[in-house]
Design a protein around this motif. Sequence first.
Motif, short mmCIF file in Angstrom:
data_model
loop_
_atom_site.label_atom_id
_atom_site.label_comp_id
_atom_site.label_asym_id
_atom_site.label_seq_id
_atom_site.Cartn_x
_atom_site.Cartn_y
_atom_site.Cartn_z
N ALA A 1 2.76 9.28 -2.88
CA ALA A 1 3.63 8.48 -3.74
C ALA A 1 2.90 8.11 -5.04
O ALA A 1 3.48 8.17 -6.12
CB ALA A 1 4.08 7.22 -3.02
N ARG B 1 0.85 -1.19 0.00
CA ARG B 1 0.00 0.00 0.00
C ARG B 1 0.88 1.24 0.00
O ARG B 1 1.58 1.50 0.97
CB ARG B 1 -0.92 0.02 1.22
CG ARG B 1 -1.88 -1.13 1.27
CD ARG B 1 -2.96 -0.95 0.20
NE ARG B 1 -3.84 -2.12 0.20
CZ ARG B 1 -4.12 -2.81 -0.87
NH1 ARG B 1 -3.60 -2.49 -2.02
NH2 ARG B 1 -4.92 -3.84 -0.80
N GLN B 2 0.85 1.96 -1.10
CA GLN B 2 1.62 3.20 -1.21
C GLN B 2 0.79 4.36 -0.68
O GLN B 2 -0.43 4.38 -0.82
CB GLN B 2 1.96 3.47 -2.68
CG GLN B 2 2.90 2.47 -3.30
CD GLN B 2 4.31 2.64 -2.82
OE1 GLN B 2 4.70 3.68 -2.30
NE2 GLN B 2 5.10 1.59 -2.97
#
Length: 132
Positions: A28, A23-24
């Motif tokens: 990002a 999970r960014q």
Amino acid sequence: MSQVGKTVTKKQRPVNLDLRTIRQPVAAISSILHRVSGVITLFALAILLWLLSYSLSSREGFLAVVDILDGFFVWFIMWGILTALAYHIVGGIRHLIMDLGYCEELESGALSAKVALGITGVLSLLAGIMVW
């Protein structure tokens, strides 16, 4: 040099290669999308300049470009190009604001990324209305 007295230890780090579980943060994702939209805009600009040049070359060239652009798939691609260009401009303005020292913290950076995505969504809808 000798290796006497030195022990080499290899750190055992967990490796997660399952991209579905990574999970960014939204900042990002926004930055990655800004780069992707720049690449899309670069290639689209080359194609659009070629179409413009071909359409201005002669009457037959203009009619050929009109035939090329007459279709749902091509208009869908044009909408995608306009959306990528809009996101790249909005993301670029976001990065310029960050270069001025604003929205650099974690919370404000995430908020500015969400605002950029929201503005791009509105601009994408407007581009869709213009294209069709």
